[in-house]
Design a protein around this motif. Sequence first.
Motif, PDB file in Angstrom:
ATOM      1  N   GLU A   1       0.971  -1.239   0.114  1.00  8.86           N
ATOM      2  CA  GLU A   1       0.064  -0.132   0.056  1.00  8.86           C
ATOM      3  C   GLU A   1       1.160   1.237   0.129  1.00  8.86           C
ATOM      4  OE1 GLU A   1      -3.758  -0.726   2.492  1.00  8.86           O
ATOM      5  OE2 GLU A   1      -2.046  -1.805   3.745  1.00  8.86           O
ATOM      6  N   PRO A   2       1.457   1.716  -1.290  1.00  2.00           N
ATOM      7  CA  PRO A   2       2.306   2.673  -1.373  1.00  2.00           C
ATOM      8  C   PRO A   2       1.987   3.918  -0.525  1.00  2.00           C
ATOM      9  CG  PRO A   2       2.237   1.445  -3.396  1.00  2.00           C
ATOM     10  CD  PRO A   2       1.192   1.112  -2.382  1.00  2.00           C
ATOM     11  N   GLU A   3       0.583   4.197  -0.499  1.00  3.08           N
ATOM     12  CA  GLU A   3       0.454   5.452   0.144  1.00  3.08           C
ATOM     13  C   GLU A   3       0.500   5.428   1.798  1.00  3.08           C
ATOM     14  OE1 GLU A   3      -3.255   2.566   0.353  1.00  3.08           O
ATOM     15  OE2 GLU A   3      -1.518   3.270  -0.964  1.00  3.08           O
ATOM     16  N   ARG A   4       0.965   4.167   2.288  1.00  2.00           N
ATOM     17  CA  ARG A   4       1.014   4.187   3.747  1.00  2.00           C
ATOM     18  C   ARG A   4       2.562   4.128   3.906  1.00  2.00           C
ATOM     19  NH1 ARG A   4       0.201  -0.903   5.497  1.00  2.00           N
ATOM     20  NH2 ARG A   4       0.640  -0.288   7.682  1.00  2.00           N
ATOM     21  N   ASP A   5       3.482   3.991   3.111  1.00  2.00           N
ATOM     22  CA  ASP A   5       4.720   3.878   3.212  1.00  2.00           C
ATOM     23  C   ASP A   5       5.573   4.965   3.690  1.00  2.00           C
ATOM     24  OD1 ASP A   5       4.817   1.131   2.568  1.00  2.00           O
ATOM     25  OD2 ASP A   5       5.371   1.650   0.311  1.00  2.00           O
ATOM     26  N   PRO A   6       5.209   6.313   3.402  1.00  4.46           N
ATOM     27  CA  PRO A   6       5.960   7.344   3.882  1.00  4.46           C
ATOM     28  C   PRO A   6       5.917   7.296   5.414  1.00  4.46           C
ATOM     29  CG  PRO A   6       4.780   8.132   1.903  1.00  4.46           C
ATOM     30  CD  PRO A   6       4.587   6.698   2.055  1.00  4.46           C
TER      31      PRO A   6
ATOM     32  N   GLU B   1       7.416   3.683 -11.879  1.00  6.80           N
ATOM     33  CA  GLU B   1       7.110   3.834 -10.349  1.00  6.80           C
ATOM     34  C   GLU B   1       8.006   3.712  -9.476  1.00  6.80           C
ATOM     35  OE1 GLU B   1       2.976   2.659  -7.974  1.00  6.80           O
ATOM     36  OE2 GLU B   1       3.816   1.217  -9.335  1.00  6.80           O
TER      37      GLU B   1
ATOM     38  N   ARG C   1      12.602   9.294  -3.867  1.00  7.51           N
ATOM     39  CA  ARG C   1      12.253   9.647  -2.497  1.00  7.51           C
ATOM     40  C   ARG C   1      12.866   8.906  -1.372  1.00  7.51           C
ATOM     41  NH1 ARG C   1       5.722  10.243  -1.423  1.00  7.51           N
ATOM     42  NH2 ARG C   1       6.832  11.553   0.350  1.00  7.51           N
TER      43      ARG C   1
ATOM     44  N   TRP D   1       9.765   6.435  -6.769  1.00 11.80           N
ATOM     45  CA  TRP D   1       9.781   5.938  -5.064  1.00 11.80           C
ATOM     46  C   TRP D   1      11.103   5.893  -4.814  1.00 11.80           C
ATOM     47  CZ3 TRP D   1       6.511   6.651  -1.686  1.00 11.80           C
ATOM     48  CH2 TRP D   1       5.231   6.656  -2.128  1.00 11.80           C
TER      49      TRP D   1
END
Length: 357
Positions: free
Chosen positions: A165-170, A198, A205, A202
């Motif tokens: 779930e990439p949106e949770r990774d930060p 993609e 970042r 990432w």
Amino acid sequence: MTIAGLEVSAFTIPTDATESDGTLEWGSTTIVVVEARSGTTRGLGWTYAPEAAGVVVEDLLAPVVRGRRIDELAAVWLECGERLRNAGRPGIGFCALSAVDLALWDLRARLLDVPLVSLLPAVRDRVAVYGSGGFCSYDVGRLGEQLGGWVADGIPRVKMKLGREPERDPARLDAAREAIGDDAQLYVDANGAFGPKEALRWATRYAAEWDVTWFEEPVSSADFDGLKLVRDHAPLEVAAGEYAYVLADFRNLVGCVDCLQADVTRCGGITGVLRVNGLASAHGLDVSGHCAPQLSAHALCGVDRLRHLEYFHDHVRVEAMLFDGVLEPVGGALVPDRSRPGHGLELKRADAQRWAA
């Protein structure tokens, strides 16, 4: 000194919590154990694979091994590979061969009453490790506790899973960096969850915001062009190879990664690792060991350009539950025990029966 035969057993052990990475979720680990016998002496090897790997050992490899001299391991290894031709070498076939090869190396060392590492062209006496776990299924509290715990224990490098779930990774990366501090190295592993562009976005970042230095399987290991794209343009190192079995699998990754990963329980055991070492050395590539720390501690001492070994949470736990004589990291490294013959491990037979397949 001849090999009397092989005995196979399989054990399935539930994980201590549901685990997931970028592309898979699981709740147990299966280990297939092979014991090679010569008189009253037993050599011990294993692989992390489905029970079917044990059937391959019994049906296809045991007849090759039985009655052979313990000093002809390379010839036995080649003949076992030939026997796997129609069954398929990559995958379960080479997992089975790996377990057999590991058991035979251990048996030979025990018959000679020497530590296994002494039979290798050893270039070091210890293997640096990095703590590995940080599953996508962990909440940020558990994530920080695990990664920070390794650093507190003297392991200066750790790895976490991401990409599910990439949106949770930060937020997860924030928690990881806070837990380990600024000095420890932070690695990430997507298990092939991303597409090439993609993954590249990432990677940029990860390096800039969290000082990540190692990106494992940003794309599928079978996507050589994608791996090369990320490796050539990302500001961090790219690694892959844990799903490489035969030597051609590793050859295909040359030019696509900064570091080759080799799993001693998949790539043909110690005999296979030595071949991977030759390939890597010829191309000026470093090698990192993938998982199975209690077997890898001896095997990787024979790798010229060794980077480190993955001290994977699941395998650390399983091996401590099943075997006596397990090594603990000292100063961020595993040091083979030279006071015991072979790799120094013994199967806890009574305890293991609880998880017998």
